[in-house]
Design an enzyme around this catalytic site. Structure first.
Site, mmCIF file in Angstrom:
data_model
loop_
_atom_site.group_PDB
_atom_site.id
_atom_site.type_symbol
_atom_site.label_atom_id
_atom_site.label_comp_id
_atom_site.label_asym_id
_atom_site.label_seq_id
_atom_site.Cartn_x
_atom_site.Cartn_y
_atom_site.Cartn_z
ATOM 1 N N ASP A 131 0.424 -1.532 0.348
ATOM 2 C CA ASP A 131 0.193 0.105 0.015
ATOM 3 C C ASP A 131 0.696 1.261 -0.266
ATOM 4 O O ASP A 131 0.592 2.578 -0.189
ATOM 5 C CB ASP A 131 -0.818 0.215 1.234
ATOM 6 C CG ASP A 131 -0.212 -0.166 2.349
ATOM 7 O OD1 ASP A 131 0.988 0.091 2.610
ATOM 8 O OD2 ASP A 131 -1.053 -0.443 3.248
ATOM 9 N N CYS B 96 -26.748 -3.016 7.831
ATOM 10 C CA CYS B 96 -25.133 -2.865 8.709
ATOM 11 C C CYS B 96 -25.263 -1.961 8.354
ATOM 12 O O CYS B 96 -24.400 -1.257 7.525
ATOM 13 C CB CYS B 96 -24.684 -4.021 9.034
ATOM 14 S SG CYS B 96 -23.871 -4.023 10.804
ATOM 15 N N CYS C 297 -17.818 4.791 15.216
ATOM 16 C CA CYS C 297 -16.979 5.942 14.831
ATOM 17 C C CYS C 297 -16.969 6.936 15.456
ATOM 18 O O CYS C 297 -17.720 7.503 16.419
ATOM 19 C CB CYS C 297 -16.517 6.447 13.520
ATOM 20 S SG CYS C 297 -15.306 7.439 13.002
#
Length: 348
Positions: A136, A193, A200
């Site tokens: 990444d 969901c 968060c």
């Protein structure tokens, strides 16, 4: 391994032998909407100070933009599913919480090494093929490409979700000039969901499947270099490197087996519940020694101490007043400001 099997089947078997939990193949044009979503995200400024996302956006838009000769994308996932509850330390004020993925060895090194091993094998069985390997740190849209290759789907928290491994997959990719048969793309199974959205602590999701990095604790503790904005400090709690909340509450994790058999990702004892007092006392040399071989080393001592000061200020622990006060004269201005804030909180 039987040579009469299709190359794609042999490739997946070899990937599993090397240690990858999943392997899939996508066409280079299999994620056509990814580039447009990236441009929109950048235009909205939701990448914060991650200027490198902007500077190489044109290369991220599609595999061919980075390497015109590529014909297939091999997407790979390696599980790092934890053996214990990542949220267990939420109420432990005198210790810091480090994201699961960073408690062991640096995944960049582990995955790149395995990717190179698989790429060498592929070139050995398909002479003339060219390959490039990516983790990444490269301008690669690994999440939409992994979805296109059938590894899972990008969930409402914007990370990849797997039916078999939940939200705990490190991703890597091999680009190749070989024309390989693609797999069926992953199908979104999030349904109604909204657990990750609700979990968060800083409301970093303006909408499902959309992340505002500027509000994300992972961004704030890792990528952000200046003072932590005041509005997010209390919500950070004792998180000092990353945040697992949106990943940890995903219901699909119940199917994920612990990945601790992969010793490269086994948590180091000193990083599972590090004492804030010890971390606050680190100088640069001490920081580099403690975090040697860890992805945490990349952020440097000052940013880590800044994060620990925010956690100390949230702790309510009088035992941390001394270590915090010792940093009021730190050479780094950001550390000094965080120490002043923490001391004010603890003295209130």
């Amino acid at each position: 391994m039987r040579q009469d099997k299709p190359l794609e089947a042999r490739l997946k078997a070899k990937a599993a032998e090397i240690g990858f939990a999943d392997c899939g193949i996508a066409r280079t044009d299999a994620a056509p909407a990814a580039g447009a979503r990236l441009r929109e995200w950048l235009a909205e400024g939701r990448h914060g100070s991650m200027i490198w996302m902007e500077e190489r956006a044109h290369q991220r838009e599609s595999p061919a933009s980075l390497w015109p000769e590529v014909r297939s994308v091999i997407a790979l996932g390696m599980s790092y599913a934890p053996a214990s509850d990542p949220l267990a330390l939420a109420g432990e004020g005198e210790v810091g919480r480090i994201s699961v993925y960073a408690q062991g060895g640096d995944y960049h090194d582990v995955i790149k090494r395995r990717l190179k091993e698989l790429a060498r094998w592929l070139v050995g069985v398909a002479p003339g093929a060219d390959v490039k390997v990516f983790v990444d740190t490269a301008p690669v849209m690994e999440k939409p490409l992994s979805e296109a290759a059938g590894l899972g789907w990008q969930g409402k928290h914007s990370n990849l979700v797997s039916r078999d491994h939940g939200s705990w997959l490190f991703l890597g990719a091999i680009y190749t000039t070989l024309e390989l048969a693609p797999d069926e793309a992953g199908r979104d199974l999030c349904g109604s969901c909204s657990a990750c959205q609700s979990a968060c602590p800083t409301d970093a999701f303006p909408a499902p499947y959309r992340l505002d990095a500027r509000r994300c604790i992972s961004y704030l503790t890792i990528e952000h270099k200046g003072p932590i904005p005041l509005e997010f400090r209390a919500a950070m709690g004792n998180r000092i490197y990353g945040c697992d909340d949106c990943l940890a509450v995903c219901p699909w994790n119940k199917f994920a087996a612990s990945a601790q058999a992969n010793l490269a990702f086994a948590p180091r004892a000193e990083l599972t519940a590090p004492g804030l007092a010890d971390l606050l006392a680190l100088d640069d040399a001490g920081f580099r020694e403690v975090f040697s071989g860890s992805p945490i080393k990349r952020i440097g001592r000052d940013r880590m101490v800044r994060n620990c000061l925010i956690a100390a200020g949230n702790s309510g622990s009088m035992a941390l007043i001394g270590p915090v006060r010792a940093l009021l004269d730190d050479p780094d201005a950001v550390v000094r400001e965080a120490a002043e804030w923490a001391l004010a909180r603890l003295s209130a």
